[in-house]
Design a protein around this motif. Structure first.
Motif, PDB file in Angstrom:
ATOM      1  N   SER A  39       0.829  -1.205   0.000  1.00  9.96           N
ATOM      2  CA  SER A  39       0.000   0.000   0.000  1.00  9.96           C
ATOM      3  C   SER A  39       0.866   1.258   0.000  1.00  9.96           C
ATOM      4  CB  SER A  39      -0.921   0.007   1.226  1.00  9.96           C
ATOM      5  OG  SER A  39      -1.692   1.180   1.271  1.00  9.96           O
ATOM      6  N   TYR A  80      -4.829   2.591  -7.359  1.00 10.04           N
ATOM      7  CA  TYR A  80      -4.231   2.151  -6.093  1.00 10.04           C
ATOM      8  C   TYR A  80      -4.296   0.632  -5.960  1.00 10.04           C
ATOM      9  CZ  TYR A  80      -4.238   0.868  -1.167  1.00 10.04           C
ATOM     10  OH  TYR A  80      -4.009   0.240   0.027  1.00 10.04           O
ATOM     11  N   SER A  91      -0.940  -1.680  -5.822  1.00 10.89           N
ATOM     12  CA  SER A  91      -0.717  -2.315  -4.515  1.00 10.89           C
ATOM     13  C   SER A  91      -0.833  -3.830  -4.623  1.00 10.89           C
ATOM     14  CB  SER A  91      -1.701  -1.778  -3.475  1.00 10.89           C
ATOM     15  OG  SER A  91      -3.039  -2.084  -3.820  1.00 10.89           O
TER      16      SER A  91
END
Length: 220
Positions: free
Chosen positions: A25, A190, A194
Motif C-alpha cells: 500500500s 491504487y 498495490s
C-alpha cells in the motif's frame, strides 16, 4: 521455552501479513507511477476542471507525500507571469491529514518488517526450520486471502467513504479537485499497483521459504 517459540512463530505470521499489506500500500501511494497511470487515464483527467497537465499533477502529489517538509500542499496554474494556486485552504487541510495517515502506514510497514526479519532470524538460527516452513506457508495463504479481501473491500463505495471519514474526517466539497484526484477514480489505480506489489512480495517469500526451510528429501 517451547511455548514462547510457539507464540513467536505466530507473531511471525501476523508481522508478515501486516508487512505485505502495508508495504504494498505504501509503495503504491508513494510511487509516481501510480499517479501517472491515474492522471493519464482520459476518463479520470476529464473530470478535473484544471488546465494543469497530468504529469504536473502526478509530480506535485508524489512530491508532497514523500517530502518531509511541513509546507501545505499546492499546485500552481501558470497564467502568463502569474502562478495561481488551484487548491484552497480546506483542501490543503485534507491533504495534510491524508499525508499523516500515509506516514503512519509507512512507519507501520517499516516496524513490522524489522520485527518480522528479527523473529525469522531467531527461529531460523535456533533450528526451527520445519516450524518456519509451516508458519510461512500459512502466512502466505492468509496474506493472499487478505489481498483479495482488500480488493473486494475497496470496490465497495460505502467502505471507501467510511474508511476516509474514520481516517481523515473532513468532508470533501462536491466540486473539490481532490475528488477526481484522490477520490473514487483513484482507488482503481491504487488497487492495481498495490496488488502487483503484494504479489511480488508473496512470490519472493515463497522463493525464500522453499530455499531456506523446505525439508530435505532423501531421494530428491
Amino acid at each position: 521455552m517451547k511455548k514462547v517459540n510457539y507464540i513467536i512463530s505466530y507473531l511471525l505470521v501476523v508481522c508478515f501479513l501486516i508487512s505485505v499489506l502495508t508495504i504494498s500500500s505504501t509503495l503504491a501511494l508513494h510511487t509516481k507511477t501510480t499517479y501517472n497511470f491515474h492522471f493519464n487515464d482520459g476518463v479520470a483527467f476529464s473530470k478535473i476542471n484544471s488546465p494543469v497537465e497530468p504529469h504536473k499533477l502526478s509530480s506535485g502529489v508524489t512530491k508532497y507525500f514523500v517530502s518531509t517538509s511541513k509546507k501545505d500542499f499546492q499546485i500552481y496554474e501558470v497564467n502568463g507571469r502569474f502562478r495561481d494556486p488551484i487548491f484552497d485552504k480546506k483542501e490543503q487541510r485534507i491533504m495534510k491529514k491524508v499525508k499523516i495517515v500515509f506516514s503512519i502506514e509507512l512507519l507501520a510497514s517499516a516496524l513490522t518488517a524489522v520485527v518480522f526479519f528479527a523473529l525469522y532470524r531467531y527461529l531460523y538460527s535456533n533450528g526451527f526450520k520445519e516450524a518456519l516452513n509451516d508458519r510461512m506457508r500459512f502466512a502466505i495463504y492468509l496474506t493472499s486471502g487478505l489481498v483479495v479481501a482488500r480488493i473486494l473491500a475497496f470496490s465497495i463505495k460505502a467502505f471507501r467513504h467510511n474508511l476516509y471519514m474514520q481516517m481523515v474526517g473532513i468532508k470533501v466539497d462536491k466540486h473539490s479537485l481532490l475528488i477526481p484526484i484522490l477520490g473514487d477514480p483513484f482507488y482503481k489505480s491504487y488497487l492495481l499497483f498495490s496488488t502487483i506489489i503484494a504479489i511480488v512480495l508473496i512470490v519472493i517469500a515463497i522463493y525464500f521459504k522453499n530455499k531456506m526451510t523446505k525439508p530435505n528429501r532423501l531421494f530428491s
